[in-house]
Design an enzyme around this catalytic site. Structure first.
Site, short mmCIF file in Angstrom:
data_model
loop_
_atom_site.label_atom_id
_atom_site.label_comp_id
_atom_site.label_asym_id
_atom_site.label_seq_id
_atom_site.Cartn_x
_atom_site.Cartn_y
_atom_site.Cartn_z
CE LYS A 47 -3.77 1.11 3.24
NZ LYS A 47 -4.75 1.34 2.25
CB ALA A 72 -12.46 7.77 -3.13
N GLY A 74 -8.18 7.46 -0.50
CA GLY A 74 -7.42 8.64 -0.06
C GLY A 74 -6.01 8.29 0.37
CG ASN A 103 2.33 2.46 -4.35
OD1 ASN A 103 1.74 3.44 -3.89
ND2 ASN A 103 2.31 2.17 -5.63
CB CYS A 134 -1.47 11.24 -5.59
SG CYS A 134 0.29 11.11 -5.39
CG ASN A 196 -2.88 4.34 -9.93
OD1 ASN A 196 -3.83 3.85 -9.30
ND2 ASN A 196 -1.84 4.88 -9.35
CB THR A 197 -7.88 3.46 -10.25
OG1 THR A 197 -7.38 4.61 -9.59
CG2 THR A 197 -7.71 2.24 -9.36
N GLY A 269 -5.16 -6.80 -8.35
CA GLY A 269 -5.68 -6.06 -7.20
C GLY A 269 -7.10 -6.42 -6.84
CB THR A 270 -10.29 -5.23 -8.30
OG1 THR A 270 -9.89 -3.86 -8.27
CG2 THR A 270 -11.77 -5.32 -8.03
#
Ligand SMILES: Cc1cc2nc3c(=O)[nH]c(=O)nc-3n(C[C@H](O)[C@H](O)[C@H](O)COP(=O)(O)O)c2cc1C
Length: 309
Positions: A47, A72, A74, A103, A134, A196-197, A269-270
Site C-alpha cells: 500500500k 476513493a 485517499g 509503493n 496523486c 493505476n485506476t 488487485g481488485t
C-alpha cells in the site's frame, strides 16, 4: 510437456514468477498472510507510504458496479516511520522468495525521496513503485504524472535517494502514456507500471449523490483490463524498460494478454479483494496454460502480440 519456467528477471530483481499483488489491495502483506500464501507469488507491492500518516477519505471508500469497482481510499496509510518500525521487519522475517516493492506517494516532489531514504536500508525492500497519480499539493493540485517537468523531477530526486530499482506507475488518463513513460525513463526510472485506476463517478440515483464518501474515485477491476493491456502495448513500444502490467486481471489468460502486450510482470488487485486465494491459483493456471500451448518459459510470451499498431 514439462512445467514451464515461470522465473522472471526485471530491473535486476529475480522473481520466481510474474504474479504480484497490486498496490493498495494487499496492505503490507501481514494482513493477508493467514489467507493466502504470499511466498508462492512473485511478490507484492505495498500500500502507498507517505511521509506522514494519512487517515484517508470519508467512507464509503469502496463500491462495486457491473464493470468492476470504484474506490476513493485517499491513500490512507500509517506513514513511513510506522512502516519502517512495524511492517518492514515483519516482511523481512516472513518473506524469503516473494519480493517486495514499496509503493510511494507524496504531497510534494521532495516527499518521494524522503520516504525512499527512510526505508532504503531495509533488506525487505527490493525496490520502489512511485504512485505519481496523486495531486502535488504545492503545485496547485496538478497530478505529478500529468506534468512532464514535475514527473522528471520526482523520478530524478527519487533516483538520487536509492540504488534499488524504481518503477513509475502511470495513470491510464494521461494523454500520451508512451511519452510519459519516456520522460520517466529519461529521468532514471528502471521500470514502468501501467495502469493505476481510471477516474470515475458512480451515482446513487435514489439519493442523487455519489456512492463514495469522497465523491469521485478510481475505477478498477474487469473493465480496466483492455485499458491496461493497450497502455502496456504503448509503453512497450515507447521504452525498453520492464513493465508491470496491472488492471482487471482475474484469469491466467488475462495475465497472458499483459505478457503478450509487453509486460514482464503482472499485478492483480481488485480480483484478490473479491477472491483472496485467486493469486495462488493463477500461478498454477499460468503454468498449465504455458504447458498446454508449448510455451517452455514465460519469457517467450513477452511482447508476443502480433499486431503493428
Ligand atoms: C482499494 C484500492 C486501493 C489502492 N491503493 C493504491 C495505492 O496505495 N497505490 C497505488 O499506486 N495504487 C493503488 N491502487 C491501484 C491498484 O494498485 C491497481 O493499479 C488498480 O486497482 C488496477 O488493478 P486491478 O483492476 O487489478 O485492481 C488501489 C486500488 C484499489 C482498488
Amino acid at each position: 510437456m514439462p512445467h514451464a519456467a515461470l522465473e522472471v528477471s526485471a530491473a535486476g530483481i529475480e522473481f520466481q514468477n510474474p504474479l504480484l499483488l497490486a498496490a493498495g489491495t494487499a496492505a503490507y502483506g501481514r494482513e493477508l498472510a493467514g489467507v493466502l500464501d504470499i511466498e508462492s507469488l512473485g511478490g507484492l507491492v505495498t500500500k502507498a507510504v507517505s511521509v506522514e500518516r494519512r487517515d484517508g477519505a470519508q467512507s464509503p471508500r469502496v463500491a462495486e458496479f457491473a464493470g468492476g469497482m470504484i474506490n476513493a481510499v485517499g491513500l490512507a496509510n500509517p506513514g513511513m516511520e510506522e512502516v519502517r518500525s512495524d511492517h518492514l521487519p515483519w516482511l523481512e522475517q516472513n518473506l524469503r522468495r516473494a519480493k517486495v516493492l514499496v509503493n510511494v506517494v507524496g504531497n510534494s516532489v521532495e516527499d518521494y525521496a524522503a520516504v525512499i531514504a527512510r526505508l532504503d536500508d531495509s533488506p525487505a525492500v527490493s525496490g520502489y513503485e512511485l504512485n505519481v497519480s496523486c495531486p502535488n499539493v504545492r503545485a496547485g493540485g496538478v497530478e505529478f504524472g500529468a506534468d512532464p517537468g514535475t514527473l522528471a523531477e520526482v523520478v530524478t530526486r527519487s533516483r538520487a535517494a536509492t540504488r534499488k530499482p524504481i518503477f513509475v506507475k502511470l495513470s491510464p488518463a494521461l494523454p500520451d502514456i508512451g511519452q510519459s513513460a519516456k520522460t520517466a525513463a529519461d529521468a532514471g526510472a528502471d521500470g514502468i507500471s501501467v495502469v493505476n485506476t481510471m477516474p470515475g463517478l458512480v451515482i446513487d440515483v435514489e439519493t442523487r449523490r455519489p456512492v463514495l464518501g469522497f465523491g469521485s474515485g478510481g475505477v478498477s477491476g474487469a473493465g480496466l483490463l483492455p485499458v491496461g493491456v493497450l497502455a502496456t502495448h504503448k509503453v512497450a513500444r515507447a521504452v525498453r524498460l520492464p513493465i508491470i502490467g496491472v488492471g482487471g486481471v482475474s484469469t491466467a489468460t488475462d495475465l497472458v494478454q499483459y505478457l503478450m502486450a509487453g509486460a514482464s510482470l503482472v499485478a492483480i488487485g481488485t480480483a484478490v479483494m473479491q477472491r483472496p486465494r485467486l493469486p495462488e491459483k493463477l500461478v498454477a493456471d499460468l503454468s498449465e496454460w504455458c504447458s498446454g500451448h508449448g510455451v517452455r518459459s514465460v519469457g517467450e510470451l513477452k511482447g508476443a502480440l502480433s499486431w503493428e499498431s
